[in-house]
Design a protein around this motif. Structure first.
Motif, PDB file in Angstrom:
ATOM      1  N   LYS A  35     105.725 -64.313  73.618  1.00 16.34           N
ATOM      2  CA  LYS A  35     105.831 -62.918  73.164  1.00 16.34           C
ATOM      3  C   LYS A  35     104.639 -62.549  72.290  1.00 16.34           C
ATOM      4  CE  LYS A  35     108.886 -59.557  70.949  1.00 16.34           C
ATOM      5  NZ  LYS A  35     107.787 -58.912  70.219  1.00 16.34           N
ATOM      6  N   ALA A  36     104.187 -63.474  71.445  1.00 18.97           N
ATOM      7  CA  ALA A  36     103.037 -63.199  70.594  1.00 18.97           C
ATOM      8  C   ALA A  36     101.802 -62.895  71.441  1.00 18.97           C
ATOM      9  CB  ALA A  36     102.777 -64.382  69.667  1.00 18.97           C
ATOM     10  N   GLY A  58     106.305 -70.941  66.270  1.00 18.47           N
ATOM     11  CA  GLY A  58     107.625 -70.646  66.798  1.00 18.47           C
ATOM     12  C   GLY A  58     107.893 -71.420  68.082  1.00 18.47           C
ATOM     13  N   ASN A  59     109.000 -71.076  68.735  1.00 14.73           N
ATOM     14  CA  ASN A  59     109.340 -71.755  69.979  1.00 14.73           C
ATOM     15  C   ASN A  59     108.534 -71.162  71.137  1.00 14.73           C
ATOM     16  OD1 ASN A  59     110.680 -69.378  70.889  1.00 14.73           O
ATOM     17  ND2 ASN A  59     112.536 -70.000  69.794  1.00 14.73           N
ATOM     18  N   ASN A 113     109.328 -69.226  73.665  1.00 17.55           N
ATOM     19  CA  ASN A 113     109.525 -67.805  73.911  1.00 17.55           C
ATOM     20  C   ASN A 113     108.786 -66.947  72.890  1.00 17.55           C
ATOM     21  OD1 ASN A 113     111.173 -68.242  76.139  1.00 17.55           O
ATOM     22  ND2 ASN A 113     113.045 -68.329  74.901  1.00 17.55           N
ATOM     23  N   GLN A 114     108.822 -67.369  71.639  1.00 17.80           N
ATOM     24  CA  GLN A 114     108.137 -66.611  70.591  1.00 17.80           C
ATOM     25  C   GLN A 114     106.617 -66.649  70.776  1.00 17.80           C
ATOM     26  OE1 GLN A 114     110.009 -68.819  67.425  1.00 17.80           O
ATOM     27  NE2 GLN A 114     111.234 -67.063  66.791  1.00 17.80           N
TER      28      GLN A 114
END
Length: 272
Positions: A137-138, A130-131, A133-134
């Protein structure tokens, strides 16, 4: 056919006891991309629940473990099922109890380990894409999940290990001997005899192979996604390679000239 992870049978001389064997990886149902079909797992928490429900009145469950782990998602539910069951659960480590398998042990009333067997504990991990930010968050999600994960080990330890010590062990992906598990409260008894670790070593080799396959699949999938997201470019014509200049009046080929020049330089170097 996949080897069954859970083998449930009532003990012949004592129908109030139930033997269970965790002798393979822990996983849920999987989708086979080669056959494009769903494969039902016999190692999932759901399958475990169905089988355990067939023996609601047993008084003791003997859980024999030799596994390098697997899905913590499945292991969490299996642990909860053991905690809810009215039977006394006694775990016996026959080889390795790694990762998610060690997590299941925290739901057992007693954990016994042969003197040469081991547990391995580490932080949860995942494969994500993902990007930025993702991805951040992960990582935050994994930290949050580990807060709950650590509580299971701390409860089992009965105060023999602090959370700071546990975090250090998890961060270092630590292999623990039977005696160390006893000292930390992750085992309740060390059996003086030694277990045959032949199959345990085979499981560890399989674990390494499986991890390599997962990483290979992830790289291949990422490459495909990247390729699909890029607009194809028109192929540009490649320029013709320039011919090596050679005097038509010179009978000696250019490659021989180069070779002779190299040999001359080499001889001069040796003479210096």
């Amino acid at each position: 056919m996949k080897k069954r992870l859970w083998q449930l049978k009532q003990v012949a001389d004592n129908p109030e006891e139930l033997d269970m064997y965790i002798y393979d990886d822990i996983q849920g149902d999987t989708f086979d991309y080669w056959t494009w079909s769903m494969t039902e797992s016999e190692t999932s928490a759901n399958y475990f629940r169905e089988q355990l429900a067939k023996y609601p009145d047993v008084k003791q469950i003997n859980l024999y473990v030799n596994s390098y782990g697997g899905s913590v998602y499945e292991a969490m539910a299996i642990r909860s099922q053991l905690l809810r069951h009215s039977a006394k659960v006694i775990a016996i480590v026959d080889g390795f109890a790694c990762s998610a398998a060690s997590f299941i042990l925290t739901g057992c009333d007693e954990v016994k380990m042969y003197s040469n067997t081991m547990q391995m504990i580490h932080n949860m991990w995942d494969v994500v894409a993902g990007n930025a930010n993702q991805l951040r968050k992960a990582a935050d999600d994994l930290d949050k999940l580990m807060e709950g994960n650590r509580q299971a080990y701390l409860e089992k330890s009965g105060g023999k290990i602090s959370e700071e010590e546990l975090i250090e062990l998890l961060d270092n992906e630590t292999w623990l001997t039977a005696q160390e598990c006893l000292d930390y409260g992750l085992a309740d008894e060390v059996i003086a005899e030694e277990a045959d670790l032949t199959e345990a070593k085979q499981l560890l080799q399989k674990a390494n192979k499986t991890l390599e396959q997962q990483l290979s699949y992830s790289r291949a999938l990422s490459a495909q996604i990247k390729q699909l997201s890029q607009k194809p470019k028109e192929a540009e014509p490649k320029p013709d390679p320039k011919p090596i200049p050679n005097d038509n009046n010179d009978p000696e080929p250019q490659e021989n000239k180069t070779k002779n020049l190299f040999m001359a330089l080499f001889v001069n170097k040796e003479e210096d």
